[in-house]
Enzyme design. Structure first.
Site, PDB file in Angstrom:
ATOM      1  N   ASP A 331       0.868  -1.172   0.000  1.00  0.00           N
ATOM      2  CA  ASP A 331       0.000   0.000   0.000  1.00  0.00           C
ATOM      3  C   ASP A 331       0.910   1.229   0.000  1.00  0.00           C
ATOM      4  O   ASP A 331       2.087   1.140   0.334  1.00  0.00           O
ATOM      5  CB  ASP A 331      -0.871  -0.036   1.260  1.00  0.00           C
ATOM      6  CG  ASP A 331      -1.972   1.020   1.223  1.00  0.00           C
ATOM      7  OD1 ASP A 331      -2.083   1.713   0.204  1.00  0.00           O
ATOM      8  OD2 ASP A 331      -2.697   1.143   2.218  1.00  0.00           O
ATOM      9  N   ASN A 660      38.196 -34.709  -2.453  1.00  0.00           N
ATOM     10  CA  ASN A 660      39.002 -35.539  -1.543  1.00  0.00           C
ATOM     11  C   ASN A 660      38.434 -36.939  -1.391  1.00  0.00           C
ATOM     12  O   ASN A 660      39.152 -37.943  -1.444  1.00  0.00           O
ATOM     13  CB  ASN A 660      39.084 -34.877  -0.164  1.00  0.00           C
ATOM     14  CG  ASN A 660      40.017 -33.678  -0.163  1.00  0.00           C
ATOM     15  OD1 ASN A 660      40.798 -33.474  -1.098  1.00  0.00           O
ATOM     16  ND2 ASN A 660      39.933 -32.865   0.868  1.00  0.00           N
TER      17      ASN A 660
END
Length: 850
Positions: A331, A660
């Site tokens: 608004d 890894n």
């Protein structure tokens, strides 16, 4: 908590006096001492589960991963085969990881609990014969509460007094229309939808006012009993969906890897239990165990930072949507404008100043008891006329269907009904108009002139209301049915000036990639005037009438192109937001009104303000302590920072960790021993995760703030593959150095590989945490400290007695020179690949859009 007495199971068949007697209280309300006793007897007035057990359950939840459970079982099996030291080490690491996760999540939960107190709901309660504002959670059976428009019903209650009371009970009945409530007694077997004298927790007041006697609270209420159905899980945000899919992706990769590695190791005649433990440890290494904790810490840290900027987050997962929001619906009052309504003038039907219009508007505004609003306050402040000699005989409160407020007032000489409201609805109930000379003329004679006058005032930017009146009977209370045949008196003109600097804030939102769309009940002319004042040139406007005629397909096309939705009915807000979302936007809605709750629920991010009515505040994901677009824009930036820091952990987990683990899996197939023991893998995982706990405080580059951020699983998958493979290349280089240069045996190999993998995984975070060259974007203080600590710890570990626990040995100094060279090459290569990767993804995104 004790159950409510059986008598109150059907309390709506009791009179108020009977209920007061059974609850051992009276119409003066409880005193504080009695209320405290009842609070300990009945418990807090909440339907949420008791939080006392949540800490223990939160700790247990750290072990809910199937992989973690399997690892614990396998470790215990290993203990049964006399390998007790390894079992103790494995279980200790799992416990430490879980405790770190618990500690982080618990701290985050406690922080959010404190922040939520800032936006706690309150209600008006009669205590010690005085009206007090108290938290809803301390309301107890026997309390008398006062209710007005917008209030949530704080407990199942019996009406004591009511005036034009309409309540939304959609949560129970599914009916969208408000239900009228009146005092009285109804039979015990009356269905819920027809219990007109009772109010139920979970509903809220649409209009009118009332006082009510609380009968049941918390889980004893109807709402509490069915809360498992009513309080369904909030819709999944894009962020939550992304995390879930990311988890599934890792689970698939992990499962395939575990099965293959275990099968091949057994085929190569390696010990089955060692192979199984190794496979499970790999799975744990691949699974970002601390991800839930990292997310919780990031979000709660972001919420704390946002709270300092007057933005309170009620639902943590909404922070990501807040950051990715690209359309904000709001608004205009209080956001674009000052939010302080001023009276410009009171005019007769010819547009000339009229004291009589102001006096009648003042009587209507000052004597209404429904709910405070800025328009009535402005009228009251502006009135300087004669003192009030009138008393109220009846009131028909404002509601969003009638769009007007009527007051019946009387004094010694006259009895009047005065109506004030939206001009078209006031005109619709008028059959006559009063001229400046006091003559009455038929409304048809002057209606065209009145409408033209209204349009001119609106075009000038003034909000314009109509005022009408009608002589009333002293022996009759005015009702809704009497709102007809009224006399149109004139106009009230109001203005709410634009905020200073609002045009600059709108530009700031634009630069952040957020488009503001104004949704207002004001007419299109007023809205257009305001838009021009704040720098929106040639605004595209859709009215509520346009929306009503528009098909869904047409609205999907027009909604994103529209700047202002004017003359909008409350139920149209939800439709606007739905179709903005269907156009591919992440939509925020800022609302504080009684009818804003559905739109707040529908939006990706529901935003309200601390001064909003209860029902709006409760429905919102985020509550602003100041109704200011600048506050909102700062909150958006913090939301993007939080999202970016969470993604840094994801990138680390999917690059170095994946690389890894993939390298170890491959190495285990051609090496006569395991490249890392299960306990060493778990230690690697713990140490590489540790610095990430400081990621929430890390610096964020400007490039990550400039535009909305979205979860992109495809992007993450590409990142994982490319950076994971890059990591593996340097892993295998390390293997080559250890085997062919140092001729390392099992323990030396495992020690060297452990040191290199932890250091490379820790340092690569400094590269993947930023799109910029790593030396142009330095990490935050805490991340730097944590990273330095892990690097020192890993380098020192083989020199300490602790190394024996993990099977590490001391390595020659020359190894560290080789390792330094490999890590430096890895960092530089990652930097080059990162530059190429982001350039390629950016071009791909541009091509896709084009």
């Amino acid at each position: 908590m004790e159950n409510t007495p059986e008598l109150f199971q059907n309390f709506w068949h009791l009179s108020t006096d009977e209920a007061l007697k059974q609850l051992n209280c009276n119409k003066d309300g409880l005193n504080d001492m009695e209320a405290t006793k009842r609070l300990s007897l009945y418990g807090p007035n909440t339907i949420k589960s008791n939080s006392n057990t949540s800490a223990f359950l939160l700790f247990l939840s750290q072990f809910k991963s199937p992989v973690t459970i399997l690892l614990i079982v396998a470790a215990l099996l290993s203990a049964g085969l006399k390998d007790v030291p390894d079992t103790v080490i494995i279980l200790s690491i799992v416990l430490i990881s879980s405790f770190l996760g618990f500690w982080q999540e618990k701290g985050a939960a406690d922080a959010i609990k404190e922040l939520l107190k800032l936006v706690q709901l309150h209600c008006s309660v009669l205590r010690d014969k005085q009206k007090k504002e108290l938290p809803v959670e301390v309301v107890v059976p026997g309390d008398i509460v006062f209710l007005s428009a917008g209030d949530l019903i704080p407990g199942d209650s019996l009406l004591v007094e009511s005036q034009e009371l309409f309540v939304d009970e959609a949560a129970f009945t599914g009916e969208t229309y408000p239900v009228e409530k009146v005092c009285g007694v109804v039979p015990a077997d009356t269905p819920l939808a027809k219990r007109t004298n009772a109010l139920f927790m979970g509903s809220h007041v649409i209009s009118g006012k009332a006082s009510a006697l609380i009968i049941k609270t918390g889980t004893q209420t109807e709402f509490g009993k069915i809360s498992s159905q009513l309080q369904q899980r909030s819709p999944e945000t894009d962020f939550e969906r992304g995390i879930r899919k990311f988890g599934y992706m890792l689970m698939e990769v992990t499962l395939i890897l575990v099965i293959i590695i275990f099968g091949i190791n057994v085929y190569l005649h390696k010990p089955p239990l060692d192979s199984f433990l190794f496979s499970l440890a790999l799975a744990v290494g691949l699974t970002p165990q601390l991800l839930p904790a990292i997310i919780s810490v990031n979000l709660s840290t972001g919420a704390r930072r946002m709270a300092k900027l007057k933005v309170i987050v009620k639902r943590l997962s909404s922070i990501e949507n807040f950051g990715s929001m690209n359309v904000l619906c709001s608004d205009k009052t209080g956001t674009i404008t000052e939010g302080k309504v001023n009276l410009k003038d009171s005019l007769d039907i010819n547009g000339e100043h009229s004291d009589k219009v102001l006096q009648y508007a003042w009587l209507n505004a000052s004597m209404q008891q429904g709910f405070n609003n800025p328009i009535d306050e402005a009228i009251c402040l502006s009135y300087k006329g004669p003192a009030n000699t009138y008393t109220v005989q009846a009131e028909i409160p404002y509601d969003f269907i009638r769009k007007r407020l009527t007051i019946q007032v009387k004094n010694k000489t006259e009895n009047l009904a005065i109506t004030k409201g939206a001009l078209n609805v006031v005109l619709a109930i008028c059959t006559q108009a009063e001229t400046p000379e006091g003559k009455l003329v038929g409304i048809d004679q002057c209606k065209k002139a009145i409408v033209e006058q209204y349009q001119q005032l609106s075009n000038d930017g003034y909000r314009t209301l109509g005022v009408a009146y009608k002589p009333a009977a002293a022996d009759h209370k005015f009702t809704r049915d009497d709102e007809e045949g009224m006399i149109f008196l004139g106009f009230i003109t109001l203005f709410d000036p634009p905020k200073a600097g609002v045009a600059d804030i709108l530009i700031k939102l634009e630069t952040l990639g957020v488009k503001l769309k104004i949704i207002t009940g004001d007419n299109a002319l007023v809205a257009r005037s305001l838009a021009m004042q704040v720098g929106i040139k040639d605004p595209k406007i859709l009215t509520g009438a346009d929306l009503q005629k528009m098909s869904n397909a047409a609205l999907t096309h027009h909604a994103p192109l529209t700047h202002i939705f004017a003359e909008v009915e409350p139920n149209q807000k939800e439709r606007i937001i739905t179709f903005l979302k269907k156009s591919g936007n992440v939509v925020g809605f800022m609302g504080d009104g009684i009818n804003d709750a559905p739109a707040l629920h529908t939006a990706d991010v529901g935003i309200s303000v601390n001064t909003a009515v209860d029902v709006a505040k409760e429905a919102a994901d985020i509550v602003l302590l100041s109704r200011d677009l600048d506050v909102l824009s700062n909150g958006i930036i913090e939301g993007r920072k939080t999202f970016t820091n969470t993604m840094k952990y994801i990138f680390m987990a999917t690059s170095a960790n994946f690389g890894n683990m993939f390298s170890m899996a491959g190495a285990s197939l051609f090496m006569p021993f395991l490249p890392l023991l299960p306990k060493q893998i778990l230690l690697t995982n713990l140490l590489t995760d540790f610095p990430e706990m400081a990621i929430a405080t890390d610096r964020v580059d400007q490039i990550n703030i400039q535009s909305p951020q979205h979860w992109d699983l495809k992007f993450i998958r590409h990142f994982m593959i490319i950076f994971g493979l890059l990591s593996s290349v340097f892993d295998y280089l390390t293997f080559g150095v250890l085997i062919y240069v140092f001729h390392a045996k099992e323990k030396a190999f495992q020690t060297g590989w452990f040191i290199e993998s932890v250091i490379s995984a820790t340092l690569i975070v400094l590269v993947v945490r930023t799109r910029l060259p790593f030396f142009k974007s330095l990490p935050g203080k805490y991340l730097s400290i944590a990273t330095a600590f892990i690097l020192i710890f890993v380098l020192v570990l083989p020199l300490t007695p602790m190394s024996l626990w993990f099977g590490f040995v001391q390595l020659p100094i020359s190894f560290y020179g080789w390792m330094l060279m490999i890590v430096v090459c890895y960092i530089l290569s990652a930097e080059l690949v990162k530059h190429w990767f982001y350039k390629k993804m950016h071009l791909a995104a541009k091509y896709k859009v084009g």
